[in-house]
Design a protein around this motif. Structure first.
Motif, short mmCIF file in Angstrom:
data_model
loop_
_atom_site.label_atom_id
_atom_site.label_comp_id
_atom_site.label_asym_id
_atom_site.label_seq_id
_atom_site.Cartn_x
_atom_site.Cartn_y
_atom_site.Cartn_z
N ARG A 51 0.83 -1.21 0.00
CA ARG A 51 0.00 0.00 0.00
C ARG A 51 0.86 1.26 0.00
O ARG A 51 0.36 2.37 -0.27
CB ARG A 51 -0.89 0.04 1.24
N ALA A 53 2.86 4.39 -0.79
CA ALA A 53 2.83 5.24 -1.99
C ALA A 53 4.18 5.93 -2.18
O ALA A 53 4.38 7.07 -1.74
CB ALA A 53 1.71 6.26 -1.87
N GLY A 58 2.41 7.09 -6.69
CA GLY A 58 1.36 6.10 -6.50
C GLY A 58 1.82 4.96 -5.61
O GLY A 58 2.98 4.90 -5.20
N THR A 59 0.92 4.05 -5.29
CA THR A 59 1.27 2.91 -4.45
C THR A 59 2.07 1.87 -5.23
O THR A 59 2.03 1.83 -6.46
CB THR A 59 0.02 2.24 -3.88
N MET A 61 1.40 -1.21 -5.24
CA MET A 61 0.43 -2.12 -5.84
C MET A 61 -0.07 -1.57 -7.17
O MET A 61 -0.21 -2.32 -8.15
CB MET A 61 -0.76 -2.30 -4.88
N ALA A 62 -0.30 -0.27 -7.24
CA ALA A 62 -0.76 0.34 -8.49
C ALA A 62 0.30 0.20 -9.57
O ALA A 62 -0.02 -0.08 -10.74
CB ALA A 62 -1.10 1.81 -8.26
N LYS A 65 0.23 -3.43 -10.81
CA LYS A 65 -0.93 -3.71 -11.66
C LYS A 65 -0.73 -3.13 -13.06
O LYS A 65 -1.03 -3.78 -14.07
CB LYS A 65 -2.19 -3.13 -11.03
N GLN A 66 -0.23 -1.90 -13.12
CA GLN A 66 -0.01 -1.28 -14.42
C GLN A 66 1.02 -2.07 -15.23
O GLN A 66 0.84 -2.31 -16.43
CB GLN A 66 0.47 0.16 -14.25
N ALA A 121 -6.91 -7.07 -11.53
CA ALA A 121 -7.64 -5.90 -11.03
C ALA A 121 -8.28 -6.12 -9.67
O ALA A 121 -8.55 -5.17 -8.94
CB ALA A 121 -8.71 -5.50 -12.05
N SER A 124 -5.77 -6.64 -3.81
CA SER A 124 -5.70 -5.56 -2.84
C SER A 124 -4.69 -5.96 -1.76
O SER A 124 -4.73 -7.08 -1.25
CB SER A 124 -7.06 -5.32 -2.20
N LYS A 214 7.78 3.19 -12.24
CA LYS A 214 6.84 2.35 -12.96
C LYS A 214 7.43 1.81 -14.26
O LYS A 214 7.30 0.63 -14.59
CB LYS A 214 5.57 3.14 -13.29
#
Length: 421
Positions: A51, A53, A58-59, A61-62, A65-66, A121, A124, A214
């Motif tokens: 979680r 950031a 961003g986190t 996790m984000a 996912k990307q 998606a 979490s 990223k």
């Protein structure tokens, strides 16, 4: 930062071959043209720390996912891909239960991009970080088939489920000789995480990458998935013995084995008259070892007489040490004699374990064997080893002689003109 480590499958053999002054075997055991579909499993840490950031605003996790979505779009056709999670489901504080929390999010197989993206998606950040159990399950997920197999582990923290050490798990996987590579990526890692992920990658000949952005994550995961689709020579697992008489008979090819600290292993190769044996070996330090070590490769007759040897030593500045040898078998005086000579190859290492380091399983050994036609006959080579270079040398001498004559004549003419004036 990307650190590429050399033990085991691809680069290790190249280093060994160069040490021997040779290239990879021309007729390797594995078939590079018709290989089974490669398999890749992405193993993602979904523990609570994801979680945080701190990746481009961003986190973690984000960012993961990307990266997964972009990699799924670019996955080559023919690659069987799966996704496994760790720490994605259990939210409690029971360590025993938390260390069982690994599940296959998408099974290894033909990729349905929409289905895989939908599964990603739903993730979490949740629980613990059971890296060791996840690696064991991922190795099981990739069983079956003869194609390349690769695990790509993405984590932002060290394992929280000791004493099942993930580094030891990786060594056990490598010791099985299944040709499975584990690559690791650390998301904004601290020193302990970096050391652990590096150790996991080292054990199987994989790579470790530290990721801060990223784009770095997306690019690196994509590279590793693409690499699985590249044709490779798969090493053949073999098991040397403690004496030549019972040693396995090897043909030209690439082989892997394990050798205990200070142990010697024997193999044997048949060499016909007029052929040349080229062999090289690499021994990898996949764990902490004491400085000052070496490896010895000897070619010996079945009666124990040494033919030729290659040796190398190190002082703790490299994690792989390699050496090699060449043995040309002379043509027989009897034109009808084609009886092969059995050559015994002995591999010995002088590694010693650092304090508290496990000695089992043994160190990874990669052995390259190539039996080729012998070198050109003496009639094809001029004296002093210059070969046809004598033609060039003669031309240079003649050119220099003529240039000297011309320069001398011009100099005398200029002096004569100076005196006259």
């Amino acid at each position: 930062m990307i650190r590429t480590h050399r033990p085991a499958a691809g680069v290790c053999a190249l280093l060994a071959a160069l040490a021997a002054g040779i290239a990879f075997p021309g007729h390797a055991v594995a078939d590079e043209t018709e290989q089974a579909a490669p398999k890749v499993e992405l193993v993602l840490d979904v523990s609570g720390s994801m979680r945080t950031a701190d990746i481009d605003g961003g986190t973690r996790m984000a960012a993961a996912k990307q990266a997964f979505n972009e990699v799924l779009d670019a996955t080559p056709e023919g690659v069987q891909l799966g996704i496994r999670t760790l720490g994605a489901n259990y939210r409690g504080n029971d360590r025993k239960e938390g260390c069982k929390d690994t599940a296959q999010l998408y099974p290894v197989g033909t990729l349905d991009r929409t289905e895989a993206k939908t599964a990603v998606a739903t993730l979490s950040p949740t629980g613990w970080t059971p890296i060791g159990p996840a690696l064991l399950k991922a190795a099981d997920d990739l069983q079956g088939g003869d194609g390349t197999r690769r695990i790509v582990l993405i984590s932002d923290g060290e394992d929280t489920c000791q004493p099942l050490d993930p580094c030891e798990v990786a060594r056990e996987i490598a010791a099985k000789g299944v040709g499975l590579t584990i690559d690791t990526l650390g998301l904004v890692p601290d020193a302990k995480t970096r050391d652990q992920l590096s150790c996991i990658a080292d054990a199987t000949g994989g790579t470790y990458t530290s990721v801060q952005h990223k784009e770095e994550l997306t690019d690196r995961v994509g590279q590793l998935v693409d690499r699985a689709a590249d044709p490779v020579v798969t090493p053949v697992a073999t098991e040397g013995t403690d004496q030549c008489s019972s040693a396995p008979a090897l043909k030209s090819g690439l082989y892997t084995d394990r050798e205990e600290f200070g142990q010697q292993r024997w193999y044997k190769v048949d060499v016909n008259p007029g052929q040349e044996l080229r062999a090289s070996v690499s021994v990898a330090a996949d764990r902490a070892v004491n400085a000052d070590y070496g490896v010895l490769l000897r070619a010996v007759t079945v009666h124990g007489r040494e033919i030729v040897r290659g040796e190398a030593s190190g002082l703790g500045r490299t994690d792989v040490i390699s050496t090699g040898l060449r043995y040309p078998k002379a043509e027989s005086d009897d034109d009808g004699d084609t009886t092969p000579e059995t050559v015994c190859l002995q591999v010995t290492n002088s590694f010693s374990a650092a304090a508290g380091v496990k000695t089992s399983p043994g160190l990874p050994v990669e052995l390259t064997v190539d039996v080729v036609d012998g070198p050109s006959k003496a009639s094809d080579v001029a004296s002093f080893g210059l070969g046809r270079g004598w033609w060039l040398l003669g031309a240079l001498v003649l050119t220099g002689f003529l240039a000297g004559l011309v320069w001398g004549w011009v100099s005398r003419w200029r002096v004569a003109v100076w005196r006259t004036n």
